[in-house]
Scaffold this motif. Structure first.
Motif, PDB file in Angstrom:
ATOM      1  N   UNK A 146      46.888  69.676  20.977  1.00  0.00           N
ATOM      2  CA  UNK A 146      46.104  69.628  19.741  1.00  0.00           C
ATOM      3  C   UNK A 146      45.588  68.210  19.536  1.00  0.00           C
ATOM      4  N   UNK A 147      44.382  68.107  18.995  1.00  0.00           N
ATOM      5  CA  UNK A 147      43.787  66.793  18.773  1.00  0.00           C
ATOM      6  C   UNK A 147      44.412  66.144  17.542  1.00  0.00           C
ATOM      7  N   UNK A 148      44.594  64.833  17.604  1.00  0.00           N
ATOM      8  CA  UNK A 148      45.206  64.138  16.476  1.00  0.00           C
ATOM      9  C   UNK A 148      44.179  63.913  15.367  1.00  0.00           C
ATOM     10  N   UNK A 149      44.634  63.422  14.227  1.00  0.00           N
ATOM     11  CA  UNK A 149      43.770  63.272  13.063  1.00  0.00           C
ATOM     12  C   UNK A 149      42.633  62.279  13.310  1.00  0.00           C
ATOM     13  N   UNK A 150      42.856  61.307  14.182  1.00  0.00           N
ATOM     14  CA  UNK A 150      41.808  60.339  14.478  1.00  0.00           C
ATOM     15  C   UNK A 150      40.856  60.759  15.568  1.00  0.00           C
ATOM     16  N   UNK A 151      41.051  61.946  16.158  1.00  0.00           N
ATOM     17  CA  UNK A 151      40.219  62.481  17.237  1.00  0.00           C
ATOM     18  C   UNK A 151      40.228  61.594  18.477  1.00  0.00           C
ATOM     19  N   UNK A 204      50.669  71.094  12.802  1.00  0.00           N
ATOM     20  CA  UNK A 204      50.294  69.912  12.037  1.00  0.00           C
ATOM     21  C   UNK A 204      51.164  68.719  12.439  1.00  0.00           C
ATOM     22  N   UNK A 205      52.448  68.952  12.629  1.00  0.00           N
ATOM     23  CA  UNK A 205      53.334  67.860  13.033  1.00  0.00           C
ATOM     24  C   UNK A 205      52.951  67.325  14.401  1.00  0.00           C
ATOM     25  N   UNK A 206      52.592  68.218  15.309  1.00  0.00           N
ATOM     26  CA  UNK A 206      52.217  67.780  16.655  1.00  0.00           C
ATOM     27  C   UNK A 206      50.938  66.945  16.645  1.00  0.00           C
ATOM     28  N   UNK A 207      50.049  67.205  15.698  1.00  0.00           N
ATOM     29  CA  UNK A 207      48.773  66.499  15.652  1.00  0.00           C
ATOM     30  C   UNK A 207      48.888  65.082  15.085  1.00  0.00           C
ATOM     31  N   UNK A 231      35.438  78.969  14.832  1.00  0.00           N
ATOM     32  CA  UNK A 231      34.106  78.839  14.241  1.00  0.00           C
ATOM     33  C   UNK A 231      33.449  77.500  14.591  1.00  0.00           C
ATOM     34  N   UNK A 232      33.615  77.107  15.839  1.00  0.00           N
ATOM     35  CA  UNK A 232      33.005  75.871  16.314  1.00  0.00           C
ATOM     36  C   UNK A 232      33.854  74.639  16.120  1.00  0.00           C
ATOM     37  N   UNK A 233      34.862  74.704  15.245  1.00  0.00           N
ATOM     38  CA  UNK A 233      35.732  73.557  15.002  1.00  0.00           C
ATOM     39  C   UNK A 233      36.725  73.431  16.153  1.00  0.00           C
ATOM     40  N   UNK A 234      36.716  72.303  16.845  1.00  0.00           N
ATOM     41  CA  UNK A 234      37.546  72.124  18.030  1.00  0.00           C
ATOM     42  C   UNK A 234      38.939  71.660  17.617  1.00  0.00           C
ATOM     43  N   UNK A 235      39.938  72.478  17.941  1.00  0.00           N
ATOM     44  CA  UNK A 235      41.325  72.186  17.561  1.00  0.00           C
ATOM     45  C   UNK A 235      42.096  71.510  18.674  1.00  0.00           C
ATOM     46  N   UNK A 236      41.741  71.793  19.910  1.00  0.00           N
ATOM     47  CA  UNK A 236      42.478  71.230  21.030  1.00  0.00           C
ATOM     48  C   UNK A 236      42.137  71.929  22.324  1.00  0.00           C
ATOM     49  N   UNK A 237      43.112  71.967  23.234  1.00  0.00           N
ATOM     50  CA  UNK A 237      42.900  72.521  24.575  1.00  0.00           C
ATOM     51  C   UNK A 237      44.142  73.309  24.988  1.00  0.00           C
ATOM     52  N   UNK A 238      43.930  74.480  25.568  1.00  0.00           N
ATOM     53  CA  UNK A 238      45.001  75.261  26.162  1.00  0.00           C
ATOM     54  C   UNK A 238      45.026  74.954  27.659  1.00  0.00           C
ATOM     55  N   UNK A 239      46.182  74.499  28.145  1.00  0.00           N
ATOM     56  CA  UNK A 239      46.316  74.143  29.563  1.00  0.00           C
ATOM     57  C   UNK A 239      47.292  75.109  30.232  1.00  0.00           C
ATOM     58  N   UNK A 240      46.903  75.614  31.396  1.00  0.00           N
ATOM     59  CA  UNK A 240      47.761  76.551  32.120  1.00  0.00           C
ATOM     60  C   UNK A 240      47.492  76.450  33.610  1.00  0.00           C
ATOM     61  N   UNK A 241      48.419  76.990  34.391  1.00  0.00           N
ATOM     62  CA  UNK A 241      48.256  77.044  35.844  1.00  0.00           C
ATOM     63  C   UNK A 241      48.053  78.482  36.288  1.00  0.00           C
ATOM     64  N   UNK A 242      47.117  78.663  37.230  1.00  0.00           N
ATOM     65  CA  UNK A 242      46.843  79.981  37.804  1.00  0.00           C
ATOM     66  C   UNK A 242      47.053  79.929  39.310  1.00  0.00           C
ATOM     67  N   UNK A 243      47.355  81.070  39.932  1.00  0.00           N
ATOM     68  CA  UNK A 243      47.571  81.090  41.389  1.00  0.00           C
ATOM     69  C   UNK A 243      46.319  80.721  42.172  1.00  0.00           C
TER      70      UNK A 243
END
Length: 267
Positions: free
Chosen positions: A36-41, A139-142, A94-106
């Motif tokens: 998740x992106x922090x408050x300061x982006x 929120x705590x993580x951000x 709705x266009x607001x960028x919250x963060x990134x989902x990271x995963x591994x695929x075969x």
């Protein structure tokens, strides 16, 4: 749909566990993490599912693969290795960028799977928005540091940081993110128009935040009653004056954009 159902039916603090299980069953994915992106982006911070071996820490938005996915709004993949391929999926609501989902695929995702993963980023964004109502985990993580009480008041008052429609793209940010006082922006979108306000209560600290809070809530109250800009300003002015008798003020710009008419009004 499986991811959405899992996130909706699990406890709000366990949405990552539920999502990781769906992705493991459907895509053979592992090492599922949310950044998740922090408050300061400025940085993306890892939210590790409880009990997992996921890494903790943060990555700078500028200069990282995760940051590139976040700023571009496009899915990115890393090089293929013995541990599979790392995929970064932008998470938005709705266009607001919250963060990134990271995963591994075969294996690297084909075009069809890339499209499905991109849609998944929107589903996750809506799931997080719903979960945030009932948990502080994200929120705590951000937060890289503790918000001042004044900043907490102002961030809670915001509608978001980004909003798009067919006729507009709108973005806003509070700075300094962790110490902001009386500054605020607010918006409301309808089918045929957009209303926007930018406000700044005089003073310092919590007093400035409370003053702006009163003005913004008064403006919303008038707006939601269907009143025009002038009446919104008039009623908010009366609310501030009733409490402070002219000793304090809130500088405010009110704007309305009518899409069909191609015109704007300002107070």
């Amino acid at each position: 749909m499986a991811a959405l159902f899992a996130m909706e039916t699990c406890p709000p603090g366990a949405v990552l566990d539920a999502l990781a299980e769906v992705l493991a069953n459907r895509l053979d994915a592992w090492d599922v993490e949310l950044l998740v992106v922090d408050y300061g982006l400025r940085v993306l911070r890892v939210v590790a599912p409880p009990g997992s071996a996921a890494r903790s820490g943060e990555q700078a938005v500028e200069g990282s693969v995760a940051g590139r996915a976040f700023t571009s709004g496009r899915l990115t993949t890393g090089g293929m290795g013995s541990a599979g391929v790392v995929v970064h999926v932008p998470v938005t609501v709705r266009g607001d960028r919250l963060g990134v989902l990271r995963l591994r695929l075969p294996a690297p995702p084909d075009p069809g799977l890339r499209e499905e993963l991109s849609r998944l980023g929107v589903v996750v964004g809506h799931g997080l928005a719903a979960a945030n109502r009932d948990t502080d985990v994200f929120e705590q993580a951000a937060r890289r540091e503790r918000l001042s009480l004044a900043a907490e008041l102002q961030w809670e008052l915001l509608p978001g940081r980004y909003c798009t429609g067919a006729e507009f793209a709108l973005a806003g940010q509070l700075e300094p993110a962790y110490l902001v006082r009386g500054d605020n922006f607010d918006w409301s979108c309808a089918a045929d128009h957009l209303q926007l306000t930018v406000s700044n209560g005089v003073g310092e600290g919590v007093a400035a935040s409370l003053l702006t809070h009163l003005a913004v809530v008064a403006l919303r109250n008038a707006r939601r009653a269907g009143l025009g800009l002038s009446d919104q300003a008039r009623l908010a002015d009366q609310a501030v004056y009733a409490h402070h008798h002219g000793a304090l003020s809130v500088s405010t710009l009110l704007l309305e954009f009518n899409f069909a008419a191609g015109r704007a009004w300002a107070v």
